[in-house]
Design an enzyme around this catalytic site. Structure first.
Site, PDB file in Angstrom:
ATOM      1  N   ASN A  25      60.750  13.919 -17.348  1.00 50.04           N
ATOM      2  CA  ASN A  25      61.060  12.825 -18.268  1.00 50.04           C
ATOM      3  C   ASN A  25      59.841  12.423 -19.095  1.00 50.04           C
ATOM      4  OD1 ASN A  25      63.738  12.454 -17.888  1.00 50.04           O
ATOM      5  ND2 ASN A  25      63.580  10.468 -16.858  1.00 50.04           N
ATOM      6  N   ARG A  53      57.979  21.671  -8.471  1.00 51.66           N
ATOM      7  CA  ARG A  53      58.019  20.273  -8.910  1.00 51.66           C
ATOM      8  C   ARG A  53      58.740  19.405  -7.889  1.00 51.66           C
ATOM      9  NH1 ARG A  53      62.263  19.739 -12.815  1.00 51.66           N
ATOM     10  NH2 ARG A  53      61.426  17.722 -13.382  1.00 51.66           N
ATOM     11  N   CYS A 103      58.553  12.175 -11.869  1.00 53.11           N
ATOM     12  CA  CYS A 103      58.555  13.561 -11.357  1.00 53.11           C
ATOM     13  C   CYS A 103      57.109  14.054 -11.364  1.00 53.11           C
ATOM     14  CB  CYS A 103      59.305  14.504 -12.294  1.00 53.11           C
ATOM     15  SG  CYS A 103      61.081  14.383 -12.200  1.00 53.11           S
TER      16      CYS A 103
END
Ligand code: TCH
Length: 345
Positions: free
Chosen positions: A79, A16, A2
């Site tokens: 993550n 994002r 990400c």
């Protein structure tokens, strides 16, 4: 993988890329001020700041991935697998060594601590903080716990980028405790930990949007045969470390007009420079990581813009178009499918 980023023109933008091999069933979700939050260790909050973001709603509870609140504070979880470490809940105060206890005896009786389950962090911070400064104060007394939402949703291993128009920070809970870093690069990806990502930028310090001088070796005439040679060596692969460098370069050199359309357009260009195309990142089992959605929030105006892998048209949801004094969630399933504008039929 990400990538998150901030961007400032006249207004402040936060957003994002959500890269993964499957969706969790996310929706743009507005939580109004009177929607009651029941925290696992901190009781109920009947009132809080309103927020808008991308969430998976489970049992009428908004599990946010990224969101902004009505005060212009934004937050995204990415993550951080293998590095994130969350604690067990502790009883109302920090565990302290005997030495600390002695030092504090007769003064303060151990510092108070807020146990916040990992999935509650966006609600806890965006619900009551108007700025990063206020976030820092709450983080000074937090214990992020490894409490799962329920047996269907194990604890995600995340780190977070949190920002307002003045400053951007990264929050990482790791084996040696909670770290809060200033983030002058204005972007975040995944592993490795943030200090290593920042250090790696040193390797690229000579990159530039300008054409480079020929400093290769005396007596060697070298041609400037193409535009864009100043950024030769900028990583283009999909690894987290490479996306960090690429996103930091693109964001840091981005220029746009300051109208809403120009700012939003440029923001999507920044994040689309590190998006993932199906087929290029094989995660096994015939699954591929893709950029499921890209978001761009106007944090000043409370607008959540997004594109999805299947729909490049920008869709927008305005939190102020709803009754923010309500007590029930507003949910918007993602608009999918390419919207192609024909010009000759
Ligand atoms: C998978 C998402 C992160 C995407 C990402 O960073 N990909 C990188 C992959 S890799 O490391 O580089 O391999 C994370 C971001 C926010 C997470 C969600 C939010 O934390 C909200 C809840 C939290 C629950 O504990 C689990 C379900 C969940 C709904 C999470 C599912 C999943 O872990 C999400 C959607």
């Amino acid at each position: 993988m990400c990538t998150a980023a901030v961007y400032k023109t006249k207004d402040f933008y936060f957003g994002r890329n959500l890269d993964y091999e499957f969706p969790y069933g996310e929706e743009v979700t507005i939580t109004p001020r009177n929607y009651p939050f029941s925290f696992r260790f901190l009781g109920e909050r009947k009132q809080h700041y309103a927020m808008i973001g991308m969430a998976h709603v489970a049992d009428d509870y908004p599990l946010y991935y990224d969101a902004i609140n009505e005060k212009g504070l934004g937050m995204a979880g990415l993550n951080f697998v293998g590095n994130a470490v969350y604690g067990e809940p502790v009883l109302g105060k920090k565990e302290e060594t005997a030495e600390e206890h002695e030092r504090e005896a007769g003064m303060v009786k151990g510092s108070e601590i807020d146990n916040v389950a990992q999935f509650e962090l966006p609600l806890w911070l965006l619900g009551q903080c108007a700025s990063v400064k206020e976030v820092r104060a709450l983080l000074a007394r937090i214990n992020i716990t490894n409490t799962p939402f329920n047996e269907r949703y194990p604890v995600s291993q995340l780190h977070w980028m949190i920002a307002d128009r003045e400053e951007t920070i990264v929050v990482e809970a790791v084996a040696d405790g909670l770290h809060v870093y200033d983030n002058p690069a204005g972007v975040l990806t995944n592993n490795p930990p943030f200090p290593q990502q920042m250090f790696r930028l040193n390797d690229y310090r000579s990159l530039s949007p300008k054409q480079p001088e020929n400093t290769f070796a005396p007596g060697l005439e070298l041609a400037s045969y193409s535009r864009g040679m100043g950024a030769m060596g900028l990583p283009g692969d999909l690894s987290s470390a490479s996306r960090f460098v690429r996103a930091a370069f693109v964001r840091g050199n981005s220029l746009s007009g300051d109208s809403e359309a120009e700012s939003v357009s440029q923001f999507f260009h920044i994040l689309h420079s590190v998006e993932q195309q199906r087929g290029c990142c094989d995660v096994g089992g015939e699954k591929y990581e893709i950029t499921i959605y890209t978001s761009c929030c106007n944090a000043d105006k409370g607008i959540y813009y997004y594109t999805t892998y299947e729909n490049h048209q920008i869709t927008a949801v305005d939190m102020h178009a709803e009754n923010l004094d309500g007590a029930e969630l507003f949910r918007y399933p993602l608009v999918q499918g390419e919207q192609i504008r024909w010009q000759n039929r």
